[in-house]
Design a protein around this motif. Structure first.
Motif, PDB file in Angstrom:
ATOM      1  N   ALA A 310       0.823  -1.217   0.000  1.00  0.00           N
ATOM      2  CA  ALA A 310       0.000   0.000   0.000  1.00  0.00           C
ATOM      3  C   ALA A 310       0.856   1.265   0.000  1.00  0.00           C
ATOM      4  CB  ALA A 310      -0.923  -0.008   1.206  1.00  0.00           C
ATOM      5  N   GLY A 311       2.175   1.095  -0.101  1.00  0.00           N
ATOM      6  CA  GLY A 311       3.048   2.260  -0.259  1.00  0.00           C
ATOM      7  C   GLY A 311       3.761   2.713   1.001  1.00  0.00           C
ATOM      8  N   MET A 312       3.642   1.951   2.079  1.00  0.00           N
ATOM      9  CA  MET A 312       4.356   2.370   3.296  1.00  0.00           C
ATOM     10  C   MET A 312       5.760   1.783   3.327  1.00  0.00           C
ATOM     11  SD  MET A 312       1.658   2.330   6.469  1.00  0.00           S
ATOM     12  CE  MET A 312       2.846   2.498   7.794  1.00  0.00           C
ATOM     13  N   ASP A 313       6.674   2.528   3.928  1.00  0.00           N
ATOM     14  CA  ASP A 313       8.036   2.048   4.090  1.00  0.00           C
ATOM     15  C   ASP A 313       8.139   1.448   5.490  1.00  0.00           C
ATOM     16  OD1 ASP A 313      10.655   1.569   3.749  1.00  0.00           O
ATOM     17  OD2 ASP A 313      11.291   3.673   3.600  1.00  0.00           O
ATOM     18  N   VAL A 314       8.185   0.105   5.560  1.00  0.00           N
ATOM     19  CA  VAL A 314       8.153  -0.535   6.880  1.00  0.00           C
ATOM     20  C   VAL A 314       9.303  -1.526   7.062  1.00  0.00           C
ATOM     21  CG1 VAL A 314       5.648  -0.336   7.158  1.00  0.00           C
ATOM     22  CG2 VAL A 314       6.595  -2.370   6.063  1.00  0.00           C
ATOM     23  N   GLU A 315       9.620  -1.794   8.318  1.00  0.00           N
ATOM     24  CA  GLU A 315      10.578  -2.848   8.668  1.00  0.00           C
ATOM     25  C   GLU A 315       9.839  -3.844   9.558  1.00  0.00           C
ATOM     26  OE1 GLU A 315      13.724  -3.424   7.934  1.00  0.00           O
ATOM     27  OE2 GLU A 315      14.693  -1.518   7.405  1.00  0.00           O
ATOM     28  N   VAL A 316      10.394  -5.076   9.636  1.00  0.00           N
ATOM     29  CA  VAL A 316       9.784  -6.107  10.477  1.00  0.00           C
ATOM     30  C   VAL A 316      10.713  -6.396  11.655  1.00  0.00           C
ATOM     31  CG1 VAL A 316       8.984  -8.496  10.534  1.00  0.00           C
ATOM     32  CG2 VAL A 316       8.656  -7.130   8.485  1.00  0.00           C
ATOM     33  N   PHE A 317      10.135  -6.566  12.846  1.00  0.00           N
ATOM     34  CA  PHE A 317      10.957  -6.850  14.023  1.00  0.00           C
ATOM     35  C   PHE A 317      10.300  -7.951  14.842  1.00  0.00           C
ATOM     36  CE2 PHE A 317      12.962  -6.444  18.075  1.00  0.00           C
ATOM     37  CZ  PHE A 317      14.168  -5.780  17.879  1.00  0.00           C
ATOM     38  N   HIS A 318      10.919  -9.137  14.850  1.00  0.00           N
ATOM     39  CA  HIS A 318      10.486 -10.213  15.756  1.00  0.00           C
ATOM     40  C   HIS A 318      11.640 -11.185  15.926  1.00  0.00           C
ATOM     41  CE1 HIS A 318      10.094 -12.950  12.376  1.00  0.00           C
ATOM     42  NE2 HIS A 318       9.279 -12.114  11.771  1.00  0.00           N
ATOM     43  N   ALA A 319      11.533 -12.056  16.930  1.00  0.00           N
ATOM     44  CA  ALA A 319      12.661 -12.891  17.323  1.00  0.00           C
ATOM     45  C   ALA A 319      13.093 -13.883  16.240  1.00  0.00           C
ATOM     46  CB  ALA A 319      12.320 -13.639  18.607  1.00  0.00           C
ATOM     47  N   GLY A 320      12.265 -14.101  15.220  1.00  0.00           N
ATOM     48  CA  GLY A 320      12.636 -15.041  14.172  1.00  0.00           C
ATOM     49  C   GLY A 320      13.560 -14.433  13.116  1.00  0.00           C
ATOM     50  N   ASP A 339       8.455   4.515   7.799  1.00  0.00           N
ATOM     51  CA  ASP A 339       7.155   4.968   8.307  1.00  0.00           C
ATOM     52  C   ASP A 339       6.787   4.235   9.595  1.00  0.00           C
ATOM     53  OD1 ASP A 339       6.737   6.719   6.179  1.00  0.00           O
ATOM     54  OD2 ASP A 339       6.028   5.079   4.894  1.00  0.00           O
ATOM     55  N   ALA A 340       7.134   2.943   9.641  1.00  0.00           N
ATOM     56  CA  ALA A 340       6.710   2.162  10.814  1.00  0.00           C
ATOM     57  C   ALA A 340       7.491   0.862  10.898  1.00  0.00           C
ATOM     58  CB  ALA A 340       5.226   1.844  10.734  1.00  0.00           C
ATOM     59  N   VAL A 341       7.481   0.276  12.101  1.00  0.00           N
ATOM     60  CA  VAL A 341       7.995  -1.068  12.262  1.00  0.00           C
ATOM     61  C   VAL A 341       6.790  -1.952  12.581  1.00  0.00           C
ATOM     62  CG1 VAL A 341       8.505  -0.785  14.741  1.00  0.00           C
ATOM     63  CG2 VAL A 341       9.743  -2.489  13.439  1.00  0.00           C
ATOM     64  N   VAL A 342       6.776  -3.155  11.979  1.00  0.00           N
ATOM     65  CA  VAL A 342       5.705  -4.111  12.279  1.00  0.00           C
ATOM     66  C   VAL A 342       6.331  -5.170  13.170  1.00  0.00           C
ATOM     67  CG1 VAL A 342       3.958  -5.649  11.334  1.00  0.00           C
ATOM     68  CG2 VAL A 342       4.735  -3.681   9.998  1.00  0.00           C
ATOM     69  N   ALA A 343       5.812  -5.317  14.383  1.00  0.00           N
ATOM     70  CA  ALA A 343       6.549  -6.097  15.371  1.00  0.00           C
ATOM     71  C   ALA A 343       5.639  -6.889  16.290  1.00  0.00           C
ATOM     72  CB  ALA A 343       7.393  -5.145  16.217  1.00  0.00           C
ATOM     73  N   THR A 344       6.242  -7.885  16.937  1.00  0.00           N
ATOM     74  CA  THR A 344       5.541  -8.559  18.040  1.00  0.00           C
ATOM     75  C   THR A 344       5.693  -7.672  19.274  1.00  0.00           C
ATOM     76  OG1 THR A 344       7.560  -9.790  18.453  1.00  0.00           O
ATOM     77  CG2 THR A 344       5.842 -10.918  17.218  1.00  0.00           C
ATOM     78  N   VAL A 345       4.967  -8.009  20.347  1.00  0.00           N
ATOM     79  CA  VAL A 345       4.881  -7.068  21.466  1.00  0.00           C
ATOM     80  C   VAL A 345       6.191  -6.860  22.225  1.00  0.00           C
ATOM     81  CG1 VAL A 345       2.427  -7.387  21.797  1.00  0.00           C
ATOM     82  CG2 VAL A 345       4.017  -8.843  23.027  1.00  0.00           C
ATOM     83  N   ALA A 346       7.175  -7.741  21.998  1.00  0.00           N
ATOM     84  CA  ALA A 346       8.450  -7.540  22.702  1.00  0.00           C
ATOM     85  C   ALA A 346       9.133  -6.260  22.230  1.00  0.00           C
ATOM     86  CB  ALA A 346       9.374  -8.720  22.461  1.00  0.00           C
ATOM     87  N   PHE A 347       8.787  -5.812  21.040  1.00  0.00           N
ATOM     88  CA  PHE A 347       9.454  -4.621  20.511  1.00  0.00           C
ATOM     89  C   PHE A 347       9.042  -3.365  21.283  1.00  0.00           C
ATOM     90  CE2 PHE A 347       9.619  -0.846  17.861  1.00  0.00           C
ATOM     91  CZ  PHE A 347      10.940  -0.876  17.457  1.00  0.00           C
ATOM     92  N   GLY A 348      10.021  -2.582  21.628  1.00  0.00           N
ATOM     93  CA  GLY A 348       9.712  -1.287  22.222  1.00  0.00           C
ATOM     94  C   GLY A 348       9.887  -1.255  23.718  1.00  0.00           C
ATOM     95  N   MET A 349       9.933  -2.449  24.363  1.00  0.00           N
ATOM     96  CA  MET A 349      10.093  -2.483  25.804  1.00  0.00           C
ATOM     97  C   MET A 349      11.413  -1.801  26.165  1.00  0.00           C
ATOM     98  SD  MET A 349       9.916  -5.875  28.116  1.00  0.00           S
ATOM     99  CE  MET A 349       8.350  -6.645  27.810  1.00  0.00           C
ATOM    100  N   GLY A 350      11.330  -0.706  26.857  1.00  0.00           N
ATOM    101  CA  GLY A 350      12.543  -0.017  27.300  1.00  0.00           C
ATOM    102  C   GLY A 350      13.237   0.819  26.244  1.00  0.00           C
ATOM    103  N   ILE A 351      12.768   0.751  24.998  1.00  0.00           N
ATOM    104  CA  ILE A 351      13.403   1.573  23.962  1.00  0.00           C
ATOM    105  C   ILE A 351      12.842   2.985  24.076  1.00  0.00           C
ATOM    106  CG2 ILE A 351      13.524   1.987  21.475  1.00  0.00           C
ATOM    107  CD1 ILE A 351      13.638  -1.026  21.119  1.00  0.00           C
ATOM    108  N   ASP A 352      13.740   3.943  24.131  1.00  0.00           N
ATOM    109  CA  ASP A 352      13.301   5.285  24.439  1.00  0.00           C
ATOM    110  C   ASP A 352      13.315   6.193  23.215  1.00  0.00           C
ATOM    111  OD1 ASP A 352      12.363   7.334  25.916  1.00  0.00           O
ATOM    112  OD2 ASP A 352      14.298   7.910  26.752  1.00  0.00           O
ATOM    113  N   LYS A 353      12.378   5.973  22.306  1.00  0.00           N
ATOM    114  CA  LYS A 353      12.227   6.912  21.196  1.00  0.00           C
ATOM    115  C   LYS A 353      11.078   7.838  21.594  1.00  0.00           C
ATOM    116  CE  LYS A 353      11.203   7.125  16.206  1.00  0.00           C
ATOM    117  NZ  LYS A 353      12.064   8.291  15.924  1.00  0.00           N
ATOM    118  N   PRO A 354      11.383   9.091  21.848  1.00  0.00           N
ATOM    119  CA  PRO A 354      10.357   9.948  22.453  1.00  0.00           C
ATOM    120  C   PRO A 354       9.227  10.343  21.501  1.00  0.00           C
ATOM    121  CG  PRO A 354      12.399  11.171  22.083  1.00  0.00           C
ATOM    122  CD  PRO A 354      12.676   9.757  21.726  1.00  0.00           C
ATOM    123  N   ASP A 355       9.528  10.388  20.171  1.00  0.00           N
ATOM    124  CA  ASP A 355       8.545  10.982  19.258  1.00  0.00           C
ATOM    125  C   ASP A 355       7.755   9.950  18.444  1.00  0.00           C
ATOM    126  OD1 ASP A 355      10.671  10.100  17.842  1.00  0.00           O
ATOM    127  OD2 ASP A 355      10.892  11.875  16.576  1.00  0.00           O
TER     128      ASP A 355
END
Ligand SMILES: [Zn+2]
Length: 561
Positions: A310-320, A339-355
């Protein structure tokens, strides 16, 4: 006379400890302002209480929402100790390796001497840590290290344990900080068995150092089980801050209302919705990138493909995924290059991206704790951010199979028409709950507070649609069952073969609707064996103009055996 003297002594001791406490508080505030580079910064509710409790040697459970400066609670006392040349290292246990690098970078920026011990740590750094922890048996100066980050699994490494034992024997372990402490609770949504060893480690390995347990979210039941599982002492302090995040606007999108024709149509429309959310965010904050949470790895890959098409620039993040791919995904996302990361819920825990301007859940989360925690990764800079949850009836049925108790609450949240903020806060025993509005005093309203009529219309349309879908599915199954029964009978087939599709039909009867759910279709009563064999109910038979051959042969003795 002697008792007068004693009470004077006691009063002067009280004065001295009050002076010391206010001196500590002033020093901590000075450090906070230096770290935040802001002369008017002040502590958030609960922060100071949590710091001073542990500095006085008491255990503390801190319930501070994401963005409320959780890590400062152990970083600032460590900085103060270093400033006063007081020896002592704080061991910080965090759940994920990926968090360690981020924590170290932040400590480095704040000028704190911190290290991480994990399987990924460079051997020369491990040696430095080991040497430092073992230092000072003779000269009393102690380790220069103030914070040592590790995971609960790495804390079991014999080499680290031996070094820590030396440090604690020398009185050089200041505290044990347990980040994401809900992982210790079997009630928590991220239970990690390795956390259970921490209770014994505090006494046997770390010389009884005070525990600073930190979590963003805990219901009262989770809070009690964290205290029990970590063996917090009876006089432990609970430092609590409001869980409300004024800048987050929660919304729910019932997929059934999107697009036409269900299935692919709904999915395409949901993709378009995400694209629109992302574009709106990029328009105001080009550096920002969103997060799309999916429940499983395969789902992450599939959704990423849909969004990319659909035209989005995305990355994938999961343990596999490979380490290299994860590193690239994280760097591109953190830098706002995608534009976004598509991830399982482990992503983002403790990562400090403020915006992070938006977080989307591609399907319903398995618990409201999860929803709060994951969507809380948006808007840490305090600016308005969106948290969008996409859900449909089929997905709600799926999570119900995993954990019915938690799913019921998620279901009520999704189908609800009252304030989402109030619903989330009341789940954590905060606020009035019960349908009250909680968004009036906040920066961003939820969808229900912004336009309750629209939410009600969406729910009504979604419920009508899912009812129609369920009825259609049952009709199809009825027809299939009848056809199979007819086929079996016509071929003089086994009676059991005629029963199979009917049994399947019975098993497929719709799941019980949740107590808060909308109107539901009447429970389907599977035809009795006799009725099925006789061509099912009269109305169906009439509709299909179908007369079962069994009727004619019902008296055939061979069939009765
Ligand atoms: Zn609201």
């Amino acid at each position: 006379m002697a008792s007068d003297e004693a009470s004077r002594d006691e009063a002067s001791r009280d004065d001295a400890s009050r002076d010391e406490a206010s001196h500590d508080e002033a020093s901590l505030l000075r450090l906070l302002r230096a770290v935040l580079e802001c002369d008017t910064a002040n502590f958030r509710p609960g922060q100071l209480e949590a710091m001073t409790a542990v500095m006085r040697g008491r255990d503390c459970l801190s319930l501070l929402p994401t963005g409320a400066g959780k890590s400062l609670v152990y970083v600032l006392p460590a900085m103060l100790r270093a400033e006063r040349n007081a020896p002592g290292v704080t061991v910080v246990v965090t759940p994920l390796l990926s968090l360690l690098a981020d924590q170290l970078r932040r400590c480095d920026e704040m000028g704190v001497d911190a290290e991480a011990w994990s399987g990924a740590t460079d051997p020369t750094r491990l040696e430095r840590i080991e040497r430092d922890l073992r230092a000072a048996a003779a000269d009393d100066e102690g380790p220069t290290l103030t914070l040592l980050f590790t995971t609960p699994e790495s804390l079991q490494t014999p080499r680290l344990r031996a070094a820590l034992r030396v440090a604690s024997d020398n009185g050089h372990v200041a505290a044990l900080a347990v980040d994401e402490a809900h992982c210790v609770s079997q009630w928590g949504h991220d239970f990690r068995p390795a956390y259970l060893a921490l209770k014994d480690d505090r006494d046997e390995l770390l010389g009884g150092a005070p525990i600073q347990a930190l979590t963003a979210t805990a219901t009262r039941a989770t809070e009690a089980s964290i205290a029990a599982a970590l063996g917090l002492r009876r006089d432990h302090v609970v430092a609590r801050s409001s869980l409300n995040r004024a800048n987050l606007g929660h919304e729910v999108v019932r997929r059934e209302c999107l697009g036409d024709g269900g299935g692919d149509g709904e999915e395409r429309a949901a993709v378009d919705h995400v694209v629109a959310v992302s574009r709106a965010a990029k328009a105001t904050a080009p550096e920002s990138a969103g997060i799309v949470y999916a429940r499983e790895r395969g789902e992450c890959e599939r959704v990423a493909e849909l969004l990319a098409t659909a035209g989005m620039d995305v990355e994938v993040f999961h343990a596999g995924r490979s380490k290299e791919s994860l590193r690239r995904a994280l760097a591109n996302w953190a830098g706002g290059d995608i534009d976004a990361v598509v991830a399982t819920v482990a992503f983002g825990m403790g990562i400090d991206k403020p915006d992070v301007r938006w977080v989307a859940h591609w399907g319903p989360p398995t618990s409201l704790e999860g929803l709060y925690q994951e969507s809380g990764r948006a808007g840490r800079d305090g600016k308005p951010s969106r948290c969008v949850l996409y859900a449909d009836a089929g997905e709600l049925d799926k999570i119900r199979k995993l954990d019915p108790g938690r799913a019921e609450k998620v279901d009520a949240y999704v189908r609800g028409t009252s304030c989402r903020r109030a619903a989330l806060l009341s789940h954590f025993d905060e606020g009035a709950g019960g349908g009250a509005r909680a968004c009036d005093e906040n920066d961003v309203p939820c969808d229900a507070c912004a336009d309750v009529g629209a939410v009600k219309r969406m729910n009504a349309a979604a419920d009508r649609k899912s009812d129609r879908d369920a009825e259609r599915k049952l009709d199809e199954m009825r027809a299939a069952a009848e056809a199979a029964a007819e086929e079996a009978m016509r071929g003089g087939g086994r009676e059991s073969a005629a029963r199979e599709p009917v049994a399947k039909l019975a098993a497929a009867k719709p799941a019980a609707a949740p107590p808060t759910g909308p109107r539901r279709i009447p429970a389907f009563r599977p035809p009795t064996r006799r009725a099925a064999a006789a061509g099912a109910s009269a109305d169906v038979a009439a509709k299909r103009k179908f007369v079962c051959p069994m009727k004619k042969s019902a008296d055939d003795p061979a069939k009765r055996r």
